[in-house]
Design a protein around this motif. Structure first.
Motif, short mmCIF file in Angstrom:
data_model
loop_
_atom_site.label_atom_id
_atom_site.label_comp_id
_atom_site.label_asym_id
_atom_site.label_seq_id
_atom_site.Cartn_x
_atom_site.Cartn_y
_atom_site.Cartn_z
N TRP A 1 -9.29 4.62 -5.70
CA TRP A 1 -9.90 3.61 -6.56
C TRP A 1 -10.36 2.41 -5.73
O TRP A 1 -11.48 1.90 -5.91
CB TRP A 1 -8.89 3.20 -7.64
CG TRP A 1 -9.29 2.01 -8.44
CD1 TRP A 1 -10.30 1.92 -9.36
CD2 TRP A 1 -8.66 0.72 -8.42
NE1 TRP A 1 -10.33 0.66 -9.90
CE2 TRP A 1 -9.35 -0.09 -9.35
CE3 TRP A 1 -7.58 0.19 -7.71
CZ2 TRP A 1 -8.98 -1.41 -9.57
CZ3 TRP A 1 -7.22 -1.12 -7.93
CH2 TRP A 1 -7.92 -1.91 -8.86
N LEU A 2 -9.52 1.96 -4.80
CA LEU A 2 -9.89 0.82 -3.95
C LEU A 2 -11.06 1.17 -3.03
O LEU A 2 -11.98 0.36 -2.84
CB LEU A 2 -8.69 0.37 -3.13
CG LEU A 2 -7.56 -0.30 -3.91
CD1 LEU A 2 -6.33 -0.47 -3.03
CD2 LEU A 2 -8.01 -1.65 -4.47
N ALA A 3 -11.03 2.37 -2.46
CA ALA A 3 -12.13 2.78 -1.58
C ALA A 3 -13.45 2.82 -2.34
O ALA A 3 -14.51 2.47 -1.81
CB ALA A 3 -11.82 4.14 -0.95
N ASN A 4 -13.39 3.24 -3.60
CA ASN A 4 -14.60 3.29 -4.42
C ASN A 4 -15.14 1.89 -4.70
O ASN A 4 -16.33 1.73 -4.98
CB ASN A 4 -14.32 4.01 -5.73
CG ASN A 4 -15.56 4.21 -6.57
OD1 ASN A 4 -16.52 4.85 -6.14
ND2 ASN A 4 -15.57 3.64 -7.77
N LEU A 5 -14.28 0.87 -4.59
CA LEU A 5 -14.71 -0.52 -4.75
C LEU A 5 -15.22 -1.10 -3.44
O LEU A 5 -15.45 -2.31 -3.34
CB LEU A 5 -13.56 -1.37 -5.29
CG LEU A 5 -13.05 -1.05 -6.69
CD1 LEU A 5 -11.84 -1.92 -7.04
CD2 LEU A 5 -14.16 -1.26 -7.72
N ASN B 1 -6.23 -11.11 -5.75
CA ASN B 1 -5.97 -10.88 -7.16
C ASN B 1 -6.52 -9.52 -7.60
O ASN B 1 -7.50 -9.01 -7.03
CB ASN B 1 -6.64 -11.99 -7.98
CG ASN B 1 -5.80 -12.41 -9.17
OD1 ASN B 1 -4.59 -12.57 -9.05
ND2 ASN B 1 -6.44 -12.61 -10.30
N LYS B 2 -5.92 -8.94 -8.60
CA LYS B 2 -6.43 -7.66 -9.10
C LYS B 2 -7.85 -7.84 -9.62
O LYS B 2 -8.17 -8.87 -10.23
CB LYS B 2 -5.52 -7.11 -10.20
CG LYS B 2 -5.57 -7.91 -11.49
CD LYS B 2 -4.72 -7.26 -12.57
CE LYS B 2 -4.85 -8.04 -13.89
NZ LYS B 2 -4.07 -7.43 -14.99
N PRO B 3 -8.74 -6.90 -9.37
CA PRO B 3 -10.11 -7.03 -9.86
C PRO B 3 -10.19 -6.79 -11.36
O PRO B 3 -9.25 -6.26 -11.98
CB PRO B 3 -10.87 -5.95 -9.09
CG PRO B 3 -9.84 -4.96 -8.69
CD PRO B 3 -8.55 -5.71 -8.53
N ALA B 4 -11.32 -7.16 -11.92
CA ALA B 4 -11.55 -6.89 -13.34
C ALA B 4 -11.53 -5.39 -13.58
O ALA B 4 -11.88 -4.60 -12.70
CB ALA B 4 -12.90 -7.47 -13.76
N ALA B 5 -11.11 -5.01 -14.77
CA ALA B 5 -11.06 -3.60 -15.17
C ALA B 5 -10.15 -2.77 -14.28
O ALA B 5 -10.41 -1.58 -14.05
CB ALA B 5 -12.47 -3.00 -15.20
N VAL C 1 -2.47 1.33 -12.29
CA VAL C 1 -2.36 0.72 -10.96
C VAL C 1 -1.20 -0.27 -10.97
O VAL C 1 -1.08 -1.09 -11.88
CB VAL C 1 -3.67 0.01 -10.56
CG1 VAL C 1 -3.48 -0.84 -9.31
CG2 VAL C 1 -4.78 1.04 -10.35
N ARG C 2 -0.34 -0.19 -9.98
CA ARG C 2 0.80 -1.11 -9.89
C ARG C 2 0.28 -2.51 -9.54
O ARG C 2 -0.46 -2.71 -8.58
CB ARG C 2 1.79 -0.65 -8.83
CG ARG C 2 3.01 -1.58 -8.70
CD ARG C 2 3.96 -1.08 -7.63
NE ARG C 2 5.02 -2.05 -7.37
CZ ARG C 2 5.91 -1.95 -6.37
NH1 ARG C 2 5.87 -0.89 -5.56
NH2 ARG C 2 6.83 -2.88 -6.19
N VAL C 3 0.70 -3.49 -10.32
CA VAL C 3 0.34 -4.89 -10.11
C VAL C 3 1.62 -5.71 -10.10
O VAL C 3 2.48 -5.54 -10.97
CB VAL C 3 -0.62 -5.39 -11.20
CG1 VAL C 3 -0.87 -6.90 -11.04
CG2 VAL C 3 -1.94 -4.63 -11.16
#
Length: 303
Positions: free
Chosen positions: A112-116, A73-77, A82-84
């Motif tokens: 953005w994902l790598a930063n998460l 699922n897409k994360p919060a914030a 970002v394509r969902v």
């Protein structure tokens, strides 16, 4: 803004990066900043394999030696750019009817994902709204067998698939095994693709019972290579080409040449092995994207 956070512009998108000095691979001293750098540098060959596919991530907020979690699922914030894609979630362990999947179509999303700390990227064999356009054969060695034992099995599988007009392209898993990726027409269901892969695995097991097993029972696997045909189930995903893996060192799922696989099967040096992220980038410089043919489509499977 806290000192451990700063803003960057990535292809016109404003991103806030954080804790880039945090070590995510302690044995190698490999930081989050280096993870972001790797995914940025590998993006020209990685993104085409992620595009239009629902993305499952495995996140390691405190590094590979600590806890991780799967995230569909897409994360919060999640940024609004970002394509969902909202898709059905049959068999969801959390009882969801749908999942809001992230789709990584561009570099800002990848950064953005790598930063998460989303170190691993996994995709299904189908694009959103379509039938599978790829068949994956996962070669999983049962100890004491290893990657070297996968090589002759890969060659046997390649030659058998070629008899049916199916091309296959090898890559390391980034962990212990190997995968063969086969472009197909995208006109047949995941059940059809799984049934075909299972039939071929059973054929090869019958012909080479000392090397190959096609049944999932783990007690049958020691010293053999399990041909996991079930990867083609519509609910399953496979690690994407060039994705990092959560190992002691930052290995990557790396495409191979058939010359390398054949040499590995004969025990010749240099043997096929798992490659680090730096080596994967060097190989891209040398070979380009060895899996580019996957993006061009393929034939229907003979059912």
């Amino acid at each position: 803004m806290p000192a451990d956070r700063f803003r960057v512009d990535v292809e016109g998108r404003a991103l806030e990066l954080s804790n880039v000095d945090k070590v995510l691979y302690p044995a190698a001293g490999f930081t989050k900043g280096e993870v972001i750098d790797y995914y940025t540098r590998v993006s020209p060959v990685l993104l085409p394999h992620l595009r239009d596919r629902a993305l499952t991530r495995i996140r390691f907020p405190n590094g590979v030696d600590d806890k991780s979690f799967f995230e569909k699922n897409k994360p919060a914030a999640t940024p609004d750019w970002v394509r969902v894609e909202t898709l059905p979630a049959p068999g969801s362990t959390k009882g969801r009817e749908t999942i809001d999947y992230v789709v990584a179509d561009d570099l800002p999303t990848l950064v953005w994902l790598a930063n998460l700390a989303a170190l691993e990227m996994h995709t299904p064999q189908w694009k959103i709204g379509e039938h599978p356009d790829m068949m994956v054969v996962d070669l999983d060695p049962g100890p004491p067998a290893g990657l070297a034992e996968c090589c002759p099995v890969a060659v046997l599988m390649r030659d058998r698939l070629a008899d049916d007009g199916i091309d296959s392209y090898p890559k390391t898993s980034g962990k212990k095994g190997m995968q063969l990726c086969c472009p197909i027409a995208g006109t047949q269901t995941a059940d059809d693709v799984s049934a075909y892969a299972r039939r071929i695995a059973q054929e090869l097991e019958k012909a080479h019972p000392k090397m190959i097993v096609s049944k999932m029972a783990k007690n049958l696997r020691p010293g053999k290579v399990f041909i996991d045909w079930s990867q083609n189930n519509a609910a399953k995903t496979t690690v994407a080409p060039y994705s990092l893996r959560a190992q002691r060192t930052p290995s990557a799922s790396t495409p191979l040449t058939w010359d390398e696989v054949e040499a590995g099967g004969r025990g010749r040096r240099p043997a096929v092995r798992q490659f680090t992220s730096a080596e994967a980038l060097d190989r891209i410089e040398e070979y380009g994207d060895l899996l580019a043919p996957l993006l061009e489509g393929g034939p229907e499977l003979p059912l």
